[in-house]
Design a protein around this motif. Structure first.
Motif, PDB file in Angstrom:
ATOM      1  N   LEU A  10       0.812  -1.212   0.000  1.00  0.00           N
ATOM      2  CA  LEU A  10       0.000   0.000   0.000  1.00  0.00           C
ATOM      3  C   LEU A  10       0.847   1.265   0.000  1.00  0.00           C
ATOM      4  O   LEU A  10       0.373   2.322  -0.427  1.00  0.00           O
ATOM      5  N   ASP A  11       2.080   1.164   0.482  1.00  0.00           N
ATOM      6  CA  ASP A  11       2.922   2.356   0.610  1.00  0.00           C
ATOM      7  C   ASP A  11       4.341   2.067   0.114  1.00  0.00           C
ATOM      8  O   ASP A  11       5.221   1.684   0.886  1.00  0.00           O
ATOM      9  N   PRO A  12       4.595   2.242  -1.188  1.00  0.00           N
ATOM     10  CA  PRO A  12       5.940   1.998  -1.731  1.00  0.00           C
ATOM     11  C   PRO A  12       7.018   2.855  -1.079  1.00  0.00           C
ATOM     12  O   PRO A  12       8.180   2.456  -1.029  1.00  0.00           O
ATOM     13  N   GLY A  13       6.648   4.040  -0.599  1.00  0.00           N
ATOM     14  CA  GLY A  13       7.629   4.870   0.080  1.00  0.00           C
ATOM     15  C   GLY A  13       8.163   4.218   1.334  1.00  0.00           C
ATOM     16  O   GLY A  13       9.320   4.434   1.729  1.00  0.00           O
ATOM     17  N   PHE A  14       7.332   3.401   1.968  1.00  0.00           N
ATOM     18  CA  PHE A  14       7.768   2.658   3.138  1.00  0.00           C
ATOM     19  C   PHE A  14       8.874   1.679   2.760  1.00  0.00           C
ATOM     20  O   PHE A  14       9.853   1.495   3.494  1.00  0.00           O
ATOM     21  N   ALA A  15       8.753   1.056   1.598  1.00  0.00           N
ATOM     22  CA  ALA A  15       9.802   0.161   1.113  1.00  0.00           C
ATOM     23  C   ALA A  15      11.104   0.924   0.897  1.00  0.00           C
ATOM     24  O   ALA A  15      12.195   0.423   1.199  1.00  0.00           O
ATOM     25  N   THR A  16      11.006   2.149   0.384  1.00  0.00           N
ATOM     26  CA  THR A  16      12.202   2.970   0.207  1.00  0.00           C
ATOM     27  C   THR A  16      12.848   3.268   1.550  1.00  0.00           C
ATOM     28  O   THR A  16      14.074   3.215   1.696  1.00  0.00           O
ATOM     29  N   HIS A  53      15.274   5.424 -11.324  1.00  0.00           N
ATOM     30  CA  HIS A  53      14.176   5.331 -10.358  1.00  0.00           C
ATOM     31  C   HIS A  53      13.738   6.717  -9.883  1.00  0.00           C
ATOM     32  O   HIS A  53      12.539   6.994  -9.749  1.00  0.00           O
ATOM     33  N   ILE A  54      14.715   7.579  -9.626  1.00  0.00           N
ATOM     34  CA  ILE A  54      14.396   8.939  -9.189  1.00  0.00           C
ATOM     35  C   ILE A  54      13.603   9.667 -10.270  1.00  0.00           C
ATOM     36  O   ILE A  54      12.594  10.331  -9.990  1.00  0.00           O
ATOM     37  N   ALA A  55      14.054   9.524 -11.513  1.00  0.00           N
ATOM     38  CA  ALA A  55      13.349  10.176 -12.622  1.00  0.00           C
ATOM     39  C   ALA A  55      11.917   9.662 -12.725  1.00  0.00           C
ATOM     40  O   ALA A  55      10.970  10.446 -12.923  1.00  0.00           O
ATOM     41  N   GLU A  56      11.742   8.357 -12.585  1.00  0.00           N
ATOM     42  CA  GLU A  56      10.402   7.778 -12.692  1.00  0.00           C
ATOM     43  C   GLU A  56       9.500   8.227 -11.544  1.00  0.00           C
ATOM     44  O   GLU A  56       8.316   8.491 -11.741  1.00  0.00           O
ATOM     45  N   ARG A  57      10.065   8.313 -10.344  1.00  0.00           N
ATOM     46  CA  ARG A  57       9.244   8.782  -9.216  1.00  0.00           C
ATOM     47  C   ARG A  57       8.896  10.261  -9.390  1.00  0.00           C
ATOM     48  O   ARG A  57       7.800  10.685  -9.031  1.00  0.00           O
ATOM     49  N   MET A  58       9.806  11.047  -9.924  1.00  0.00           N
ATOM     50  CA  MET A  58       9.486  12.449 -10.201  1.00  0.00           C
ATOM     51  C   MET A  58       8.277  12.547 -11.137  1.00  0.00           C
ATOM     52  O   MET A  58       7.396  13.395 -10.952  1.00  0.00           O
ATOM     53  N   ALA A  59       8.219  11.654 -12.126  1.00  0.00           N
ATOM     54  CA  ALA A  59       7.104  11.684 -13.077  1.00  0.00           C
ATOM     55  C   ALA A  59       5.788  11.332 -12.396  1.00  0.00           C
ATOM     56  O   ALA A  59       4.718  11.696 -12.893  1.00  0.00           O
ATOM     57  N   ASN A  60       5.855  10.639 -11.257  1.00  0.00           N
ATOM     58  CA  ASN A  60       4.639  10.234 -10.552  1.00  0.00           C
ATOM     59  C   ASN A  60       4.202  11.205  -9.465  1.00  0.00           C
ATOM     60  O   ASN A  60       3.208  10.962  -8.788  1.00  0.00           O
ATOM     61  N   ALA A  80      14.218  -3.374  -2.263  1.00  0.00           N
ATOM     62  CA  ALA A  80      14.103  -3.209  -3.704  1.00  0.00           C
ATOM     63  C   ALA A  80      12.658  -3.438  -4.141  1.00  0.00           C
ATOM     64  O   ALA A  80      11.906  -4.181  -3.507  1.00  0.00           O
ATOM     65  N   GLY A  81      12.299  -2.794  -5.238  1.00  0.00           N
ATOM     66  CA  GLY A  81      10.950  -2.925  -5.778  1.00  0.00           C
ATOM     67  C   GLY A  81      10.105  -1.703  -5.497  1.00  0.00           C
ATOM     68  O   GLY A  81      10.195  -1.100  -4.430  1.00  0.00           O
ATOM     69  N   HIS A  82       9.293  -1.296  -6.464  1.00  0.00           N
ATOM     70  CA  HIS A  82       8.356  -0.180  -6.320  1.00  0.00           C
ATOM     71  C   HIS A  82       9.072   1.157  -6.083  1.00  0.00           C
ATOM     72  O   HIS A  82       8.500   2.073  -5.509  1.00  0.00           O
ATOM     73  N   GLU A  83      10.339   1.261  -6.563  1.00  0.00           N
ATOM     74  CA  GLU A  83      11.118   2.470  -6.280  1.00  0.00           C
ATOM     75  C   GLU A  83      10.537   3.735  -6.900  1.00  0.00           C
ATOM     76  O   GLU A  83      10.814   4.843  -6.426  1.00  0.00           O
ATOM     77  N   SER A  84       9.732   3.589  -7.943  1.00  0.00           N
ATOM     78  CA  SER A  84       9.228   4.779  -8.626  1.00  0.00           C
ATOM     79  C   SER A  84       7.822   5.163  -8.182  1.00  0.00           C
ATOM     80  O   SER A  84       7.298   6.186  -8.608  1.00  0.00           O
ATOM     81  N   GLU A  85       7.221   4.366  -7.302  1.00  0.00           N
ATOM     82  CA  GLU A  85       5.813   4.535  -6.986  1.00  0.00           C
ATOM     83  C   GLU A  85       5.578   5.331  -5.709  1.00  0.00           C
ATOM     84  O   GLU A  85       6.478   5.509  -4.891  1.00  0.00           O
ATOM     85  N   TYR A  86       4.337   5.780  -5.568  1.00  0.00           N
ATOM     86  CA  TYR A  86       3.871   6.456  -4.360  1.00  0.00           C
ATOM     87  C   TYR A  86       2.676   5.708  -3.791  1.00  0.00           C
ATOM     88  O   TYR A  86       1.988   4.974  -4.508  1.00  0.00           O
ATOM     89  N   ARG A  87       2.417   5.920  -2.529  1.00  0.00           N
ATOM     90  CA  ARG A  87       1.182   5.417  -1.947  1.00  0.00           C
ATOM     91  C   ARG A  87       0.012   6.213  -2.501  1.00  0.00           C
ATOM     92  O   ARG A  87       0.185   7.342  -3.009  1.00  0.00           O
TER      93      ARG A  87
END
Length: 582
Positions: free
Chosen positions: A30-36, A133-140, A41-48
Motif C-alpha cells: 500500500l505504501d511503496p515509500g515505506f519500502a524505500t 528510479h528517481i526520474a520515474e518517481r518524479m514523473a509520478n 528493492a521494488g516499487h522504487e518509482s511509486e507512491y502510496r
C-alpha cells in the motif's frame, strides 16, 4: 514479565508473528515509500495512494489484522507484547480514520505535502539505475499530489480543514518546490554517479577520468530534467488548490479542543494520560528546570543570570563553529566518540551499528532529525540538520546534547537496535511500529543519562542540555495549554492561552534563532500532541525505570533494563509499562 535480552538462537516464528509479518507486507504494497525507507528493492518509482480510497485501504488492513490477532493465541512473552502493541496501535488507527481527520492532514512538517518530496532524500543515487528510479518517481509526483488533493477536498466537504495558518505555510513550502530553482531542479543539476573506484588518472584529452565517470548518461540526464519539470508542475497544482480552494475554507482558529487533542495525545504517546494533570506537571517541571539552570549559571560566572551565562558561552571562541562544513565535522567527531566509548561499557552495540553519518539536510525548513538504517545496514543511520536559510554560525555548547539525542545513546541506538533484532522481533515490531513518546522520550532520557555518565560535566554543555529540557517542558505547557485554552500560569501571564500569548511564552523559553522559533511555533499549532510527547515520554520512561528499580531492589541492573527495553522495539508507553513491569 520476564523478557529475553539477547536471543541465543533465532526464535521460531509464531502465528502472531506471521500475522504481524503479513500486515507489514500489506503495508509495503500500500505504501511503496515505506519500502524505500526500509531500503527494500521494488516499487522504487511509486507512491502510496493519498486519496480517500488509499486511506480506506490502510484502515481496512488494520481492521482485518485486528480480527486475526483476536483469533490467535500468544505462545510466549514476545507474542504477548506484540498483541498488546498492535491492538493499541491499529485500534487507534481505525478510531482516527473514523473521525475523518486523516483526510485533512496538513501541517508545516509532517503531512503528504512534505512527504511526497522528502522520499527523494532516502533514495540511492550511486548508479544510473538509481537515477532512473528517481526520474520515474518524479514523473509520478502529480498523481500523488492528485490523490492528496482528493482527500483534502473530501475532508473539506465534511468541514474538516487545517487552520489557515498551516495552509498558508504549506503554500509557501510548495511554492519553493515548484520554483524554477527549487528542490527538483537543484537535484537534477547536481545529479551524478558515484565514482568508479577502478577509474583514475586522466584521459587522452586531459580530463580527469574519475570525474568524467560521474556524469549521468546524456539520455538519462534529459529524462531526469524533463521529469523534474513534471514534478515541479505537480507541486504547482497543489499550490493552486491550496491557495484558491482550500484556504478560503480554512478556519482561523488554531486550537483543536479537548476531544481531538486526546486522540492526538494517544497517537503520539501510546498511552492515555490526564491532560490537565500533565499540563500542571509541565508547569512545575519548567519551574524546576529554570531553577537548575540558575545553579549552572552561577557555576559559569558567580552572580550571572541564565541569560548572562549564555551570552558568555556564545562569546567564547572555543565554542563557536562557522559554516555547515564545520558543523558537520564537529557532529561526526562527537558522535563517533560517543559510539566508541559507550559500546561495551554501557550498551551492547554490534559492529554493524557503529556507523552513524552526520549530514546537512537538503532542505532549509529548520529542525534536526534522524533516519534509520536500511534492513541490511547498507544504508547506515543518519543524523540530518536542516539549517534555515541565512544561518551560518553555531555554538557547540547549545548543540552537544542534540548529538546525543539524535545519535548515541538516543535515536540511533534505539532504532538500529530494533532493526538489528531480526532474531527476536517480527517485521512489524522492527520496521513499522514507531511511537513518538517512546522514541523521543527515550532520546530525552538519553540526554539526561549522558549527564549522569559525566559527558555533560562542562557547565556550558550542561546548560545546553538544560536549555533543551526547558524547551521540551515549555512545549508541554504551550501545546496542551493553547489547544485546550487552559489558564496561563501566573509566572507567564494572565487569562487563558491564545496562540499570540503562546508565541511570547515560547520566545521566553526557547533560546533558538528567529527562524527556528517561527518553525517550532507553527509546528506545535499544526501538529497537536506531538511536541509534548518528548517530555511526557521521558517522564513515563523514568517512571517505569524507577518502578522497576524499586521492584528489583539490589538486583536491579540499569544496563539490563536498557537492553530489555531497547530490544522491545518502539511500542506505546502503556505497552512498555506492561512489558517491563508486568
Amino acid at each position: 514479565m520476564t523478557l529475553p535480552t539477547q536471543p541465543t538462537q533465532p526464535r521460531a516464528t509464531t502465528a502472531i508473528d506471521r500475522i504481524a509479518n503479513e500486515y507489514t507486507e500489506r503495508l509495503l504494497e500500500l505504501d511503496p515509500g515505506f519500502a524505500t525507507e526500509l531500503g527494500r528493492a521494488g516499487h522504487e518509482s511509486e507512491y502510496r495512494d493519498h486519496s480517500p480510497a488509499g486511506l480506506a485501504a490502510l484502515a481496512d488492513a488494520a481492521r482485518s489484522t485486528l480480527a486475526a490477532l483476536a483469533a490467535a493465541e500468544p505462545v510466549d512473552e514476545v507474542d504477548a507484547v506484540t498483541v498488546h502493541a498492535m491492538a493499541e496501535r491499529l485500534g487507534l488507527e481505525v478510531e482516527l480514520h473514523e473521525t475523518g481527520w486523516p483526510l485533512a492532514e496538513l501541517n508545516n512538517i509532517a503531512s503528504p505535502a512534505q512527504g511526497i518530496r522528502a522520499i527523494f532524500d532516502l533514495m540511492p543515487t550511486a548508479t544510473a539505475a538509481d537515477w532512473q528510479h528517481i526520474a520515474e518517481r518524479m514523473a509520478n509526483v502529480p498523481a500523488a499530489v492528485g490523490g492528496y488533493i482528493a482527500s483534502l477536498r473530501a475532508g473539506a466537504e465534511r468541514g474538516l480543514v487545517a487552520s489557515a495558518r498551516q495552509v498558508k505555510i504549506v503554500i509557501g513550502q510548495c511554492e519553493r518546490h515548484a520554483a524554477a530553482d527549487g528542490f527538483f531542479t537543484t537535484m537534477t543539476q547536481q545529479a551524478a554517479l558515484d565514482a568508479d573506484p577502478g577509474t583514475s588518472g586522466t584521459d587522452a584529452a586531459g580530463t580527469d577520468a574519475s570525474d568524467a565517470g560521474r556524469q549521468l548518461p546524456a539520455d538519462l540526464a534529459e529524462v531526469l530534467a524533463a521529469n523534474a519539470e513534471i514534478a515541479r508542475g505537480g507541486y504547482g497544482t497543489l499550490v493552486a488548490f491550496l491557495r484558491d480552494e482550500l484556504l478560503p475554507q480554512a478556519p482561523e482558529e488554531d486550537a483543536v479542543g479537548h476531544e481531538r487533542y486526546q486522540l492526538a495525545s494517544r497517537e503520539f504517546l501510546g498511552a492515555r494520560i490526564d491532560l490537565e494533570e500533565s499540563y500542571a506537571w509541565g508547569v512545575a517541571e519548567l519551574d524546576r528546570i529554570v531553577a537548575e539552570q540558575e545553579v549552572v549559571a552561577e557555576a559559569i560566572k558567580p552572580g550571572a543570570s541564565i541569560e548572562e551565562a549564555k551570552a558568555l558561552l556564545n562569546a567564547d571562541p572555543a565554542r563557536q563553529l562557522q559554516g555547515t562544513a564545520a558543523l558537520t565535522a564537529w557532529m561526526q567527531q562527537l558522535s563517533d566518540t560517543a559510539l566508541a566509548e559507550l559500546a561495551g561499557s554501557q550498551f551492547d552495540i554490534p559492529e554493524v551499528m557503529r556507523t552513524l553519518e552526520c549530514r546537512i539536510a537538503p532542505t532549509q525548513d529548520g529542525g534536526i532529525y534522524y533516519t534509520g538504517p536500511s534492513e541490511d545496514f547498507s544504508r547506515p543511520g543518519r543524523m540530518w540538520w536542516s539549517v534555515p536559510e541565512g544561518e551560518d554560525s553555531f555554538t557547540t555548547w547549545a548543540e552537544t546534547t542534540t548529538v546525543y539525542h539524535e545519535g548515541v545513546p538516543g535515536h540511533h541506538l534505539q532504532v538500529a537496535t530494533a532493526t538489528y533484532q531480526s532474531a527476536l522481533l517480527n517485521d512489524w515490531r522492527r520496521n513499522v511500529s514507531w511511537v513518538s513518546g517512546h522514541g523521543e522520550g527515550w532520546a530525552l532520557y538519553a540526554e539526561r543519562l549522558m549527564d549522569d555518565l559525566g559527558y555533560l560535566a562542562d557547565p556550558g554543555d550542561k546548560m545546553g542540555m538544560l536549555d533543551g529540557q526547558r524547551m521540551r517542558a515549555a512545549r508541554v505547557v504551550f501545546d496542551i495549554g493553547v489547544h485546550l485554552k487552559l489558564p496561563v500560569p501566573a509566572r507567564w501571564g494572565t487569562g487563558n492561552w491564545t496562540a499570540e500569548k503562546g508565541f511570547e511564552f515560547l520566545k521566553a523559553n526557547l533560546d533558538i534563532s528567529a527562524g527556528q522559533l517561527d518553525f517550532e511555533f507553527n509546528r506545535y499549532l499544526g501538529w497537536p500532541g506531538q511536541a509534548p510527547s518528548y517530555k511526557l515520554g521521558q517522564r513515563l520512561w523514568e517512571d517505569i525505570r524507577d518502578a522497576r528499580a524499586a521492584r528489583d531492589g539490589s538486583g536491579f541492573s540499569l544496563r539490563d533494563f536498557h537492553t530489555q527495553a531497547l530490544n522491545l522495539g518502539s511500542v506505546g508507553l502503556d505497552t512498555l509499562k506492561m512489558a517491563l513491569l508486568g
